[in-house]
Motif scaffolding. Structure first.
Motif, short mmCIF file in Angstrom:
data_model
loop_
_atom_site.label_atom_id
_atom_site.label_comp_id
_atom_site.label_asym_id
_atom_site.label_seq_id
_atom_site.Cartn_x
_atom_site.Cartn_y
_atom_site.Cartn_z
N THR A 28 15.24 36.69 49.10
CA THR A 28 15.51 36.02 47.82
C THR A 28 15.87 34.55 48.01
OG1 THR A 28 17.86 36.68 47.89
CG2 THR A 28 16.31 38.18 46.81
N LEU A 29 16.19 34.14 49.22
CA LEU A 29 16.53 32.73 49.48
C LEU A 29 15.35 31.80 49.24
CD1 LEU A 29 18.65 33.10 52.75
CD2 LEU A 29 19.49 32.64 50.45
N ILE A 30 14.13 32.32 49.34
CA ILE A 30 12.96 31.46 49.17
C ILE A 30 12.46 31.46 47.73
CG2 ILE A 30 12.27 31.87 51.56
CD1 ILE A 30 10.11 33.76 50.53
N VAL A 31 13.12 32.20 46.85
CA VAL A 31 12.71 32.27 45.45
C VAL A 31 13.47 31.21 44.65
CG1 VAL A 31 12.53 33.71 43.39
CG2 VAL A 31 12.24 34.73 45.65
N PRO A 32 12.81 30.21 44.09
CA PRO A 32 13.52 29.19 43.29
C PRO A 32 14.08 29.81 42.02
CG PRO A 32 11.24 28.54 43.73
CD PRO A 32 11.38 29.95 44.19
N PHE A 33 15.24 29.31 41.61
CA PHE A 33 15.88 29.87 40.41
C PHE A 33 15.00 29.65 39.18
CE2 PHE A 33 18.50 29.01 36.64
CZ PHE A 33 19.02 30.29 36.45
N GLU A 34 14.26 28.53 39.14
CA GLU A 34 13.45 28.23 37.97
C GLU A 34 12.43 29.33 37.67
OE1 GLU A 34 15.33 24.64 39.39
OE2 GLU A 34 14.15 26.20 40.38
N THR A 35 12.01 30.09 38.70
CA THR A 35 11.01 31.13 38.48
C THR A 35 11.59 32.36 37.80
OG1 THR A 35 11.40 32.07 40.68
CG2 THR A 35 9.71 30.37 40.50
N ILE A 36 12.90 32.54 37.89
CA ILE A 36 13.52 33.73 37.27
C ILE A 36 14.42 33.36 36.10
CG2 ILE A 36 13.47 34.99 39.46
CD1 ILE A 36 16.48 34.42 39.70
N ALA B 162 29.37 43.58 51.17
CA ALA B 162 27.97 43.89 51.49
C ALA B 162 27.67 43.60 52.95
CB ALA B 162 27.04 43.09 50.59
N ALA B 163 28.13 42.47 53.45
CA ALA B 163 27.90 42.11 54.84
C ALA B 163 28.59 43.10 55.78
CB ALA B 163 28.40 40.70 55.11
N PHE B 164 29.78 43.54 55.42
CA PHE B 164 30.50 44.53 56.23
C PHE B 164 29.69 45.81 56.34
CE2 PHE B 164 33.48 48.03 56.76
CZ PHE B 164 34.29 47.58 57.79
N ALA B 165 29.10 46.25 55.22
CA ALA B 165 28.28 47.46 55.24
C ALA B 165 27.03 47.28 56.07
CB ALA B 165 27.91 47.86 53.81
N PHE B 166 26.43 46.09 56.03
CA PHE B 166 25.22 45.84 56.80
C PHE B 166 25.50 45.78 58.30
CE2 PHE B 166 23.48 43.82 52.80
CZ PHE B 166 22.50 44.78 52.61
N VAL B 167 26.64 45.29 58.70
CA VAL B 167 26.92 45.06 60.12
C VAL B 167 27.55 46.29 60.77
CG1 VAL B 167 28.25 43.66 61.75
CG2 VAL B 167 27.13 42.57 59.80
N TYR B 168 28.49 46.93 60.12
CA TYR B 168 29.31 47.95 60.78
C TYR B 168 29.00 49.39 60.38
CZ TYR B 168 32.11 43.90 62.06
OH TYR B 168 32.54 42.70 62.55
N ARG C 55 18.98 50.23 55.93
CA ARG C 55 19.87 49.08 55.99
C ARG C 55 19.11 47.79 56.27
NH1 ARG C 55 24.07 48.92 60.86
NH2 ARG C 55 22.06 48.86 61.92
N ASP C 56 18.26 47.79 57.28
CA ASP C 56 17.54 46.58 57.66
C ASP C 56 16.55 46.14 56.58
OD1 ASP C 56 18.93 46.61 60.03
OD2 ASP C 56 17.34 47.65 61.15
N VAL C 57 15.96 47.10 55.90
CA VAL C 57 15.00 46.77 54.84
C VAL C 57 15.71 46.10 53.67
CG1 VAL C 57 13.36 47.71 53.17
CG2 VAL C 57 13.44 48.64 55.49
N VAL C 58 16.84 46.65 53.28
CA VAL C 58 17.60 46.08 52.16
C VAL C 58 18.09 44.67 52.52
CG1 VAL C 58 19.67 46.32 50.74
CG2 VAL C 58 18.30 48.33 51.31
N LEU C 59 18.57 44.50 53.75
CA LEU C 59 19.03 43.17 54.17
C LEU C 59 17.88 42.17 54.17
CD1 LEU C 59 21.24 41.33 55.22
CD2 LEU C 59 20.74 42.14 57.53
N SER C 60 16.70 42.61 54.60
CA SER C 60 15.54 41.71 54.61
C SER C 60 15.15 41.30 53.19
CB SER C 60 14.36 42.40 55.29
OG SER C 60 14.66 42.72 56.64
N VAL D 130 25.81 36.27 51.60
CA VAL D 130 25.71 37.50 52.39
C VAL D 130 25.27 37.19 53.81
CG1 VAL D 130 24.46 39.69 52.62
CG2 VAL D 130 25.25 38.95 50.37
N PHE D 131 24.30 36.31 53.95
CA PHE D 131 23.80 35.94 55.28
C PHE D 131 24.91 35.30 56.13
CE2 PHE D 131 21.99 32.55 57.96
CZ PHE D 131 21.24 33.33 58.83
#
Length: 293
Positions: A123-131, A101-107, A113-118, A172-173
């Motif tokens: 999702t990093l700010i979403v706690p697992f307990e909420t899902i 995934a990172a390879f596709a985003f970078v190269y 592309r930028d919207v999907v990466l954003s 991915v980041f």
């Protein structure tokens, strides 16, 4: 005068630096030392020694009884095997999927592309307990085609502990940031030579990604090996339980602190072994890249 004082100042700074490093190392080592030493002591002695430095020393009535009783109380081998299997498979698949995934985003240039990466990074700010509950409802009714035919649920299986954790925003980041720092001339040269994207990924980019692979693998390993909430929700059968869920066996009826320390010592061994192996791989990768450069 300054030339005479300079070596003394340098020695003082060096001594202070080593003192700070020793204190930091002690913060991490002393709990492990306490755990190992306590695993050989009866509960009464263990509790008495906590008020002194004897807690960190191999003194008193040392036996292997806690280890024997830990194996009698819980299927330790099964829990460790389950955790190693689930963690190992998840880490391997996560490194492949997230690096692709990172390879596709970078190269690769593609619309959105930028919207999907954003969105992925958000999702990093979403706690697992909420899902956790919505995800539980999904996997409880999700069909699966296996060797035994069609199954109507993912509960009480290895796949329910592996598949939801393969792709994550942090891994991915890490790969995206590392791939951005690689020389773009390498990719351009490979494209000029007629290499496909798969060849560039496997033969050009990934051989240079040793440091980020080791970093992502360690973080993913710790996350998966320490899983408790999700396996507790989706696994009710003992044969699929990981080590952290197995810890509750030692708090039933009576709390056996010596057995708990013995159990924690045994389940910590795979973590330390994995870390040491990846540390060696990380150092070797840095050294080889330095030589090639």
């Amino acid at each position: 005068m300054m030339a005479v004082l300079a070596p003394e100042n340098h020695g003082l700074r060096l001594a202070v630096r080593y003192l700070v490093l020793i204190l930091v190392a002690a913060i991490f080592v002393l709990p492990l030392l306490f755990m190992v030493m306590s695993s050989f002591k009866p509960d009464a002695q263990l509790l008495n020694d906590t008020s002194s430095l004897r807690a960190f020393l191999p003194v008193g009535d040392l036996t292997l009884e806690n280890y024997r009783e830990a194996f009698d109380r819980a299927p330790v081998r099964l829990f460790v095997l389950n955790s190693v299997l689930v963690t190992g498979v998840t880490v391997l698949l996560a490194l492949i999927v997230c690096s692709l995934a990172a390879f596709a985003f970078v190269y690769m240039n593609w619309r959105g592309r930028d919207v999907v990466l954003s969105i992925i990074l958000a999702t990093l700010i979403v706690p697992f307990e909420t899902i956790a509950i919505p995800l539980l409802l999904i996997v409880s009714k999700l069909p699966w085609i296996g060797l035994d035919g069609i199954e109507t649920t993912w509960l009480n299986t290895y796949r329910v502990q592996i598949i939801p954790w393969i792709a994550d925003g942090l891994t991915v980041f890490l790969f995206v940031q590392y791939f951005k720092d690689l020389p773009g001339e390498l990719i351009e040269a490979a494209r000029v030579e007629g290499a496909s994207w798969v060849q560039i990924y496997w033969r050009v980019v990934m051989p240079l990604a040793g440091p980020v692979i080791a970093t992502a693998a360690i973080l993913k390993f710790l996350l998966m090996y320490n899983q408790y909430l999700w396996p507790l929700i989706v696994v009710q059968q003992e044969q699929y339980r990981p080590v952290m869920v197995g810890l509750q066996y030692f708090f039933q009826l009576d709390t056996a602190w010596g057995e708990i320390m013995a159990y924690l010592t045994m389940i910590t061994v795979p973590v330390l072994a994995f870390y040491l192996v990846l540390q060696r791989a990380f150092i070797a990768s840095i050294a080889s890249q330095g030589v090639k450069g």
